[in-house]
Write a protein that holds these residues in place. Structure first.
Motif, mmCIF file in Angstrom:
data_model
loop_
_atom_site.group_PDB
_atom_site.id
_atom_site.type_symbol
_atom_site.label_atom_id
_atom_site.label_comp_id
_atom_site.label_asym_id
_atom_site.label_seq_id
_atom_site.Cartn_x
_atom_site.Cartn_y
_atom_site.Cartn_z
ATOM 1 N N VAL A 205 0.839 -1.201 0.000
ATOM 2 C CA VAL A 205 0.000 0.000 0.000
ATOM 3 C C VAL A 205 0.872 1.249 0.000
ATOM 4 N N GLY A 206 2.014 1.178 0.660
ATOM 5 C CA GLY A 206 2.944 2.299 0.612
ATOM 6 C C GLY A 206 3.422 2.585 -0.797
ATOM 7 N N ARG A 207 3.664 1.531 -1.582
ATOM 8 C CA ARG A 207 4.082 1.728 -2.978
ATOM 9 C C ARG A 207 2.951 2.344 -3.799
ATOM 10 N N VAL A 208 1.717 1.908 -3.549
ATOM 11 C CA VAL A 208 0.572 2.506 -4.246
ATOM 12 C C VAL A 208 0.461 3.995 -3.897
ATOM 13 N N ALA A 209 0.638 4.320 -2.629
ATOM 14 C CA ALA A 209 0.573 5.719 -2.198
ATOM 15 C C ALA A 209 1.628 6.555 -2.913
ATOM 16 N N ARG A 210 2.803 5.975 -3.112
ATOM 17 C CA ARG A 210 3.851 6.710 -3.826
ATOM 18 C C ARG A 210 3.468 6.940 -5.288
ATOM 19 N N GLU A 211 2.783 5.972 -5.898
ATOM 20 C CA GLU A 211 2.318 6.157 -7.277
ATOM 21 C C GLU A 211 1.304 7.292 -7.348
ATOM 22 N N TYR A 212 0.389 7.350 -6.389
ATOM 23 C CA TYR A 212 -0.566 8.459 -6.345
ATOM 24 C C TYR A 212 0.171 9.787 -6.173
ATOM 25 N N ALA A 213 1.102 9.825 -5.217
ATOM 26 C CA ALA A 213 1.814 11.074 -4.930
ATOM 27 C C ALA A 213 2.603 11.553 -6.145
ATOM 28 N N ALA A 214 3.179 10.623 -6.882
ATOM 29 C CA ALA A 214 3.951 10.988 -8.066
ATOM 30 C C ALA A 214 3.083 11.643 -9.132
ATOM 31 N N ARG A 215 1.780 11.435 -9.035
ATOM 32 C CA ARG A 215 0.840 12.023 -9.994
ATOM 33 C C ARG A 215 0.059 13.176 -9.387
ATOM 34 N N GLY A 216 0.598 13.747 -8.317
ATOM 35 C CA GLY A 216 -0.009 14.925 -7.727
ATOM 36 C C GLY A 216 -1.158 14.656 -6.788
ATOM 37 N N MET A 217 -1.255 13.409 -6.282
ATOM 38 C CA MET A 217 -2.340 13.041 -5.366
ATOM 39 C C MET A 217 -1.753 12.423 -4.097
ATOM 40 N N PRO A 218 -1.122 13.231 -3.245
ATOM 41 C CA PRO A 218 -0.548 12.688 -2.007
ATOM 42 C C PRO A 218 -1.639 12.138 -1.102
ATOM 43 N N MET A 219 -1.293 11.106 -0.338
ATOM 44 C CA MET A 219 -2.259 10.413 0.490
ATOM 45 C C MET A 219 -1.860 10.470 1.957
ATOM 46 N N ARG A 220 -2.864 10.397 2.813
ATOM 47 C CA ARG A 220 -2.651 10.290 4.263
ATOM 48 C C ARG A 220 -3.391 9.041 4.742
ATOM 49 N N LEU A 221 -2.654 7.954 4.863
ATOM 50 C CA LEU A 221 -3.224 6.687 5.318
ATOM 51 C C LEU A 221 -3.177 6.656 6.835
ATOM 52 N N ARG A 222 -4.217 6.125 7.467
ATOM 53 C CA ARG A 222 -4.381 6.276 8.911
ATOM 54 C C ARG A 222 -4.361 4.944 9.649
ATOM 55 N N THR A 223 -3.894 5.012 10.889
ATOM 56 C CA THR A 223 -3.929 3.863 11.787
ATOM 57 C C THR A 223 -5.331 3.725 12.363
ATOM 58 N N ILE A 224 -5.590 2.623 13.063
ATOM 59 C CA ILE A 224 -6.890 2.452 13.701
ATOM 60 C C ILE A 224 -7.135 3.563 14.719
ATOM 61 N N GLY A 225 -6.101 3.952 15.452
ATOM 62 C CA GLY A 225 -6.248 5.027 16.424
ATOM 63 C C GLY A 225 -6.622 6.346 15.764
ATOM 64 N N GLU A 226 -6.024 6.617 14.616
ATOM 65 C CA GLU A 226 -6.356 7.851 13.897
ATOM 66 C C GLU A 226 -7.744 7.774 13.283
ATOM 67 N N ALA A 227 -8.164 6.596 12.844
ATOM 68 C CA ALA A 227 -9.525 6.424 12.324
ATOM 69 C C ALA A 227 -10.550 6.683 13.419
ATOM 70 N N GLU A 228 -10.235 6.271 14.642
ATOM 71 C CA GLU A 228 -11.169 6.457 15.763
ATOM 72 C C GLU A 228 -11.477 7.928 16.017
ATOM 73 N N GLU A 229 -10.543 8.819 15.662
ATOM 74 C CA GLU A 229 -10.752 10.241 15.938
ATOM 75 C C GLU A 229 -11.984 10.788 15.217
ATOM 76 N N PHE A 230 -12.318 10.223 14.057
ATOM 77 C CA PHE A 230 -13.476 10.704 13.315
ATOM 78 C C PHE A 230 -14.780 10.431 14.065
ATOM 79 N N PHE A 231 -14.764 9.456 14.964
ATOM 80 C CA PHE A 231 -15.988 9.010 15.615
ATOM 81 C C PHE A 231 -16.061 9.402 17.091
ATOM 82 N N ASP A 232 -15.145 10.271 17.522
ATOM 83 C CA ASP A 232 -15.170 10.720 18.920
ATOM 84 C C ASP A 232 -16.537 11.312 19.260
ATOM 85 N N GLY A 233 -17.098 10.860 20.379
ATOM 86 C CA GLY A 233 -18.367 11.399 20.836
ATOM 87 C C GLY A 233 -19.589 10.813 20.162
ATOM 88 N N LEU A 234 -19.395 9.869 19.257
ATOM 89 C CA LEU A 234 -20.503 9.235 18.552
ATOM 90 C C LEU A 234 -20.680 7.803 19.054
#
Length: 272
Positions: A205-234
């Protein structure tokens, strides 16, 4: 590939790859250009499971929307980052359960706008509308006539943010953007998200992310802990935040999917 007749060609960059068109190409669609095919082929070479991963994300959308309509009784949807229409679209799923369902689609890609008639073919009882806006500016969505005229904010709404936040970098505050959208919706509304991760196949997946970034589409892939932040309080719906193929599987998707073939978390949560 698409026919340009009647399209606002000056607004569609056919020379550069675009994430929505790459997705369309890998899923077997027809609305892409050579740059998208080149990018998709390069990414699949780096991670051969990418088509499985993308189909699993699409299957999750189908199950999540059906769950929201059937089990949660939701009749209104705000879909962020809609992408190129692919049947069944969100409104088709929701309206197959409840024909009176209303859906607002949001995207900022001109090619999605040109194809949006496929998103506007509502049942007579329901309604669909399309907003051309960048969801990183929530006020453009929330202040639009389409949003205000289509949805009744006295009743719950499902906010669906599917396969989009991995293109939002830290400095743009993806959690804050989603929260501002959700804050505008009444109690009893739901947040349904899929969130890109590299936790199960980091090298590939890191290699895929680099392919996206090379075409002007940088990515921010998240850990489970970082995913949980979207659902705080829900209030998370069982089974919580899991890889998309593990969320309410119904036997209709691809069978025998390995964890390392999926780079997306999925979850639904209720706003109290």
């Amino acid at each position: 590939m698409p026919d340009n007749d009647g399209w606002p060609a000056d607004r569609i960059d056919t020379e550069s790859a675009h994430s929505a068109r790459i997705y369309d190409y890998i899923l077997g669609g027809k609305d892409y250009y050579p740059a998208d095919k080149e990018a998709g082929d390069a990414m699949v070479r780096e991670w051969p499971a990418m088509p499985v991963h993308m189909r699993a994300n699409r299957d999750w959308m189908n199950r999540a929307v059906r769950w929201l309509a059937e089990s949660a009784g939701i009749r209104q949807f705000l879909d962020i980052g809609t992408g190129i229409p692919t049947s069944p679209n969100l409104h088709e799923i929701a309206q197959s359960v409840a024909p009176e369902s209303r859906v607002v689609y949001v995207d900022n890609d001109p090619i999605v706008l040109t194809l949006s008639q496929g998103l506007l073919a509502s049942t007579p009882e329901g309604r669909t509308s399309y907003i051309e806006a960048d969801f990183q500016h929530p006020e453009a969505v929330l202040g639009s006539a389409e949003f205000l005229e289509t949805l009744d904010l006295d009743k719950p709404v499902a906010l669906t943010v599917i396969a989009i936040v991995h293109f939002v970098l830290d400095e743009d505050d993806a959690v804050g953007i989603v929260r501002r959208l959700l804050d505008s919706l009444p109690s009893g509304s739901y947040l349904a998200m899929t969130i890109g991760t590299a936790e199960f196949a980091p090298d590939e997946v890191g290699r895929v992310a680099r392919e996206y970034a090379a075409r002007g589409m940088p990515m921010r892939l998240r850990t489970i802990g970082e995913a949980e932040e979207f659902f705080d309080g829900l209030e998370l719906v069982e089974p919580g935040i899991v890889q998309v193929h593990k969320w309410h599987p119904d036997g209709t998707g691809e069978q025998g999917v390995r964890d390392e073939d999926i780079a997306m978390y999925g979850a639904i949560a209720r706003k109290g």
